[in-house]
Every structure is written in C-alpha cells, then in structure tokens.
Design a protein around this motif. Structure first.
Motif, PDB file in Angstrom:
ATOM      1  N   UNK A 150       0.861  -1.179   0.000  1.00  0.00           N
ATOM      2  CA  UNK A 150       0.000   0.000   0.000  1.00  0.00           C
ATOM      3  C   UNK A 150       0.897   1.229   0.000  1.00  0.00           C
ATOM      4  N   UNK A 151       0.977   1.893  -1.149  1.00  0.00           N
ATOM      5  CA  UNK A 151       1.866   3.041  -1.336  1.00  0.00           C
ATOM      6  C   UNK A 151       1.098   4.337  -1.109  1.00  0.00           C
ATOM      7  N   UNK A 152       1.621   5.204  -0.229  1.00  0.00           N
ATOM      8  CA  UNK A 152       0.985   6.503   0.006  1.00  0.00           C
ATOM      9  C   UNK A 152       1.909   7.659  -0.370  1.00  0.00           C
ATOM     10  N   UNK A 153       2.817   7.421  -1.288  1.00  0.00           N
ATOM     11  CA  UNK A 153       3.746   8.458  -1.731  1.00  0.00           C
ATOM     12  C   UNK A 153       3.008   9.644  -2.341  1.00  0.00           C
ATOM     13  N   UNK A 154       1.905   9.380  -3.025  1.00  0.00           N
ATOM     14  CA  UNK A 154       1.149  10.458  -3.667  1.00  0.00           C
ATOM     15  C   UNK A 154       0.184  11.156  -2.719  1.00  0.00           C
ATOM     16  N   UNK A 155       0.084  10.665  -1.494  1.00  0.00           N
ATOM     17  CA  UNK A 155      -0.811  11.282  -0.505  1.00  0.00           C
ATOM     18  C   UNK A 155      -0.237  11.045   0.890  1.00  0.00           C
ATOM     19  N   UNK A 156       0.921  11.626   1.194  1.00  0.00           N
ATOM     20  CA  UNK A 156       1.567  11.373   2.485  1.00  0.00           C
ATOM     21  C   UNK A 156       0.705  11.752   3.678  1.00  0.00           C
ATOM     22  N   UNK A 157      -0.245  12.639   3.470  1.00  0.00           N
ATOM     23  CA  UNK A 157      -1.131  13.027   4.564  1.00  0.00           C
ATOM     24  C   UNK A 157      -2.031  11.874   5.011  1.00  0.00           C
ATOM     25  N   UNK A 158      -2.112  10.821   4.200  1.00  0.00           N
ATOM     26  CA  UNK A 158      -2.950   9.668   4.542  1.00  0.00           C
ATOM     27  C   UNK A 158      -2.140   8.516   5.131  1.00  0.00           C
ATOM     28  N   UNK A 159      -0.889   8.763   5.491  1.00  0.00           N
ATOM     29  CA  UNK A 159      -0.023   7.709   6.013  1.00  0.00           C
ATOM     30  C   UNK A 159      -0.640   7.003   7.218  1.00  0.00           C
ATOM     31  N   UNK A 160      -1.126   7.760   8.181  1.00  0.00           N
ATOM     32  CA  UNK A 160      -1.683   7.153   9.393  1.00  0.00           C
ATOM     33  C   UNK A 160      -2.896   6.293   9.069  1.00  0.00           C
ATOM     34  N   UNK A 161      -3.737   6.766   8.164  1.00  0.00           N
ATOM     35  CA  UNK A 161      -4.923   6.004   7.765  1.00  0.00           C
ATOM     36  C   UNK A 161      -4.528   4.679   7.118  1.00  0.00           C
ATOM     37  N   UNK A 162      -3.580   4.730   6.181  1.00  0.00           N
ATOM     38  CA  UNK A 162      -3.156   3.522   5.472  1.00  0.00           C
ATOM     39  C   UNK A 162      -2.502   2.532   6.439  1.00  0.00           C
ATOM     40  N   UNK A 163      -1.649   3.036   7.308  1.00  0.00           N
ATOM     41  CA  UNK A 163      -0.946   2.152   8.242  1.00  0.00           C
ATOM     42  C   UNK A 163      -1.915   1.533   9.253  1.00  0.00           C
ATOM     43  N   UNK A 164      -2.912   2.295   9.690  1.00  0.00           N
ATOM     44  CA  UNK A 164      -3.900   1.728  10.606  1.00  0.00           C
ATOM     45  C   UNK A 164      -4.710   0.635   9.925  1.00  0.00           C
ATOM     46  N   UNK A 165      -5.131   0.885   8.685  1.00  0.00           N
ATOM     47  CA  UNK A 165      -5.890  -0.139   7.953  1.00  0.00           C
ATOM     48  C   UNK A 165      -5.054  -1.405   7.806  1.00  0.00           C
ATOM     49  N   UNK A 166      -3.760  -1.232   7.491  1.00  0.00           N
ATOM     50  CA  UNK A 166      -2.880  -2.386   7.328  1.00  0.00           C
ATOM     51  C   UNK A 166      -2.722  -3.153   8.636  1.00  0.00           C
ATOM     52  N   UNK A 167      -2.547  -2.434   9.743  1.00  0.00           N
ATOM     53  CA  UNK A 167      -2.386  -3.108  11.035  1.00  0.00           C
ATOM     54  C   UNK A 167      -3.639  -3.903  11.403  1.00  0.00           C
TER      55      UNK A 167
END
Length: 268
Positions: free
Chosen positions: A143-160
């Motif tokens: 799950x790459x968030x390079x194009x939307x770094x502001x969504x890092x926490x959201x992506x990482x939480x979903x992954x966890x």
C-alpha cells in the motif's frame, strides 16, 4: 570488528575493492532494486533500472562468483525489467521467490496465502481508493501513500487492523506498508544462506528491510574472521539516515551505484 587481510573493518572503498579483486571467484554482490538500481517513482509499476545498470551487472557477473538482485518485487517483475541478463540471480518478495534455472521457485509455506492476498488486494482498493496505490504481488500486497503522504496514518492503521485480523506480517518501507504471509523470510535470511561459502559479500540497499541484509553480513564476519562484508547505502530523504548509519558507505543515487560498481570492476 572483523579482520580482513590484516585490516580492520570497515575498510575504505579502495581497500574493499582491492580485497574483492583478490577473492573475486568467491565474492557475491547483492542489490536491492527500487531506490538502488532504479529511482523511486510515484507509481510502482513505472520504475525502470538506470540505463547503465544492466550492462554493469552483466559485466560484474563475469568478474565475481555471483550477482543477485534481492527485492520486494516479484521475480516476474524483475525479469521484465532485466530481460537481457543471463548471469544474474533474482530473489523476489524478500526471498519468498527465487528464479532458478529459468523457473520461479516459491517457498511452499507461502503458497497457501495466494487466495488470501487476492482478496486483500480487492478489499484494499475499495477501502483506501486512489491516490493510494495498491500493488498486488501474488504473495503480498503493498500500500503506497507516496502520492498522498497526509494519509499515512490512515493507510498504516488499515494495514495493522487487516494484518491482525488475517494473521499477516507487516513490512514498512519508503512511503509504503506491505502485508505479507506469516512466513519467516526476509532479506537477511537470503544473505545469511547465500554467503555461507563466500569469502566476500557486498549488499546495496536503501530501505529498512535492507538493514537486515547488512546485519547478515556483520553476523557472518563475527563467526568467520576470514569473511569480508561491505554494506552500501543509497541516500534518500525518507529512510536514508537509518540505513546510512548501518552501512559502511553511502552513495548518492542509483546512477552513482552504477558508476561506483563500474569503476570498481576496472580495478580487477
């Protein structure tokens, strides 16, 4: 610290190349792909090796015992990027896959997760949506968030949450979080096995997963004073400080990697 030909490790780059030339037939070179042989791109499917890299790797393979690419990418992706390489080995998905005699060999324990990863890919695309880039790799999903770094926490939480639900492993990286099968496999394990009979090993990396490969070289040196390991970092403003602090030498870019290796070959 390990001793090599009476020198204390880490040696200078000149000393390292001189040692390598003396032990070329028992030396192995390992390279990560993204950020090392290829610049990082906004879309993972667009990455290509630096123009000089294929020729340099093939040339290196004629001088030393073995050259291998050890990547989070699948083997089929690497083969597509290096269609002309005849003497370079490919380890994909942190070593879950290996190209052997023209065939992709997969760790048996990971195969039972193919369907789970396909379902995970579909769910991630629905839950996260663009500009998050969901990269399906058959045995993992990145799950790459390079194009939307502001969504890092959201992506990482979903992954966890998904990893906990499905019993998966998580691998963090440069603006990416990856979900993998719960199989004990990483780049350090690839290097540990591959250098058992080597006299010298080099590893070029740029990300957190590469530090385990550096550690594998150090561990080999600790038990075999005759072994020499050289850990090379590639600079970046995301994980660069952590990786460089674990390395013997830092190079500026994938282009610098190609030049450094080509210049080193000229010393043989």
């Amino acid at each position: 610290m390990a001793q090599t030909d009476g020198q204390t490790h880490p040696a200078s780059a000149d000393d390292a190349w001189a040692h390598t030339a003396r032990h070329a037939s028992r030396t192995t070179f390992f390279f990560d792909f993204d950020g090392v042989l290829s610049p990082i791109t906004k879309k993972p499917g667009e990455s290509q090796p630096v123009a000089a890299v294929p020729v340099v790797l093939e040339r290196l393979a004629t001088k030393v015992g073995r050259v291998a690419i050890v990547s989070a990418r699948p083997v089929d992706f690497l083969r597509g990027r290096f269609p002309t390489l005849a003497h370079v080995d490919f380890y994909g998905l942190y070593g879950l896959e290996m190209l052997h005699e023209g065939e992709v060999v997969t760790k048996p324990a990971a195969l039972e997760f193919v369907e789970a990863m396909r379902a995970l890919d579909a769910d991630a695309r629905i839950a996260l949506r663009e500009p998050v880039e969901v990269e399906y790799k058959r045995l993992s999903v990145a799950l790459h968030y390079r194009n939307c770094p502001e969504r890092a926490a959201e992506v990482e939480q979903w992954a966890r949450e998904r990893a906990e639900r499905d019993g998966l492993k998580i691998q963090g990286g440069r603006m990416v979080v990856e979900l993998k099968p719960p199989v004990d496999q990483d780049k350090g394990m690839v290097i540990t096995e591959a250098v058992q009979d080597a006299a010298c090993g080099w590893y070029f990396g740029d990300d957190m997963s590469d530090i385990r490969a550096f550690d594998a070289l150090r561990a080999r040196e600790a038990v075999d004073p005759g072994f020499f390991g050289m850990a090379i970092a590639v600079a970046n403003d995301e994980t660069g400080e952590a990786v460089s602090s674990a390395a013997d030498l830092t190079l500026a870019s994938p282009e610098a990697v190609a030049k450094f290796v080509n210049d080193g070959i000229n010393r043989f």
